[in-house]
Design an enzyme around this catalytic site. Structure first.
Site, mmCIF file in Angstrom:
data_model
loop_
_atom_site.group_PDB
_atom_site.id
_atom_site.type_symbol
_atom_site.label_atom_id
_atom_site.label_comp_id
_atom_site.label_asym_id
_atom_site.label_seq_id
_atom_site.Cartn_x
_atom_site.Cartn_y
_atom_site.Cartn_z
ATOM 1 N N ASP A 96 34.706 39.249 44.012
ATOM 2 C CA ASP A 96 34.965 38.112 45.179
ATOM 3 C C ASP A 96 33.981 37.889 46.185
ATOM 4 O OD1 ASP A 96 35.948 35.873 46.476
ATOM 5 O OD2 ASP A 96 37.987 36.965 47.048
ATOM 6 N N ASP A 270 44.186 37.066 39.464
ATOM 7 C CA ASP A 270 44.103 38.067 40.227
ATOM 8 C C ASP A 270 45.064 38.187 41.418
ATOM 9 O OD1 ASP A 270 42.444 38.524 43.080
ATOM 10 O OD2 ASP A 270 41.952 36.656 41.830
#
Length: 306
Positions: A96, A270
């Site tokens: 990320d 996720d």
């Protein structure tokens, strides 16, 4: 030019949009739809790499750029041979951008067109992240899939604030693509923003698709809104995303939301939820939530396989 990340669509339901596919990466193929365990700081807490492979059957895990930048530092990880070697994981990794973590700092950060200046939650030291800096960090980490630096709006936000934020995210995405230096080994995904305004979501998707990223994510939902609003934006935005590229819904991990995402045509999700609640004695099972600390399990000798 060779793309690090490609997607193969195997089957799609004409009615719902649910689909099966394969994401091809430098560290192996990923069968989708897939849930990605989160190893924020280069480890999935409470689990070894061997357990992730053998017990969980994890095909890919996620780590966080913001946290790894602060500790132990991207340069140290690069010196160790990259994130795969650093954490002893030879399968795909997604990083990320850290955008959500930075913007959740509230009064500890200041957003400008150039980037975000913030104080570390660890020691109060001051730092600055720009799209270019985030790309440098993610290139150092060496993940298979990198996320562009975006701004995640709080819920609720006004139309004007959300529009300005979405447009900045688009400009930052262009800067990320320009700064990305390892495109043959790392794929950069764009993140669709726009809050809970459909016209802004449509505009964000259209502008990012023109940049031709190898994959796209939906950001800025599952941030505290009612479930009806979550589903409305999910089902509206997913069909706007290219069919021939991976679709990623960020930060979703409860069973009901995962099913809704898969039915809508999402390939990847996720969340820290499963391992976070597991460390506190709660498991999600086929038969519902199990709180192993409850007295009813004091003399329960069944194994996880029984």
């Amino acid at each position: 030019m060779k793309q690090a990340i490609t997607y193969e669509l195997l089957h799609e339901c004409r009615q719902s949009g649910a689909r099966r596919g394969v994401i091809h990466t430098p560290h192996g193929d990923i069968q989708t739809p897939i849930f990605m365990p989160v190893g924020t700081q280069a480890t999935v807490k409470s689990m070894t790499p061997e357990e992730l492979k053998e017990e969980v059957k994890a095909q890919i895990i996620l780590s966080n750029t913001y946290h790894l930048y602060l500790r132990p530092g991207n340069k140290l990880i690069k010196e160790a041979g990259g994130l795969h070697k650093f954490m002893n994981w030879d399968r795909p990794i997604l990083t990320d951008s850290g955008g959500f973590q930075v913007f959740s700092l509230g009064p500890l950060r200041k957003i400008t067109e150039e980037g975000v200046r913030f104080k570390s939650h660890l020691d109060g030291s001051e730092h600055f992240l720009s799209p270019e800096k985030v790309m440098e960090i993610e290139n150092d980490l060496g993940s298979d899939i990198m996320m562009a630096f975006d701004e995640c709006c709080p819920y609720p936000s006004t139309y004007e604030y959300t529009k300005n934020s979405m447009e900045r995210t688009t400009r930052w995405a262009a800067r990320c693509k320009e700064a990305h230096k390892n495109i043959d080994m790392q794929g950069l995904f764009g993140i669709i923003q726009g809050g809970f305004y459909k016209d802004l979501r449509k505009k964000s998707a259209e502008d990012l698709i023109k940049m031709d990223f190898p994959g796209y994510a939906i950001g800025g939902i599952s941030v505290g809104e009612p479930k009806e609003e979550f589903l409305d934006i999910l089902k509206y935005t997913t069909p706007l995303m290219p069919k021939d590229k991976p679709r990623y819904l960020m930060g979703v991990g409860t069973p009901d939301y995962l099913i809704e995402a898969a039915v809508a045509g999402i390939d990847m999700c996720d969340c820290v939820l499963p391992t976070r609640i597991a460390r506190n004695g709660t498991a999600m099972t086929w038969n519902g939530k199990v709180v192993v600390r409850n007295a009813t399990y004091e003399r329960d000798w069944r194994t996880t396989r029984s």
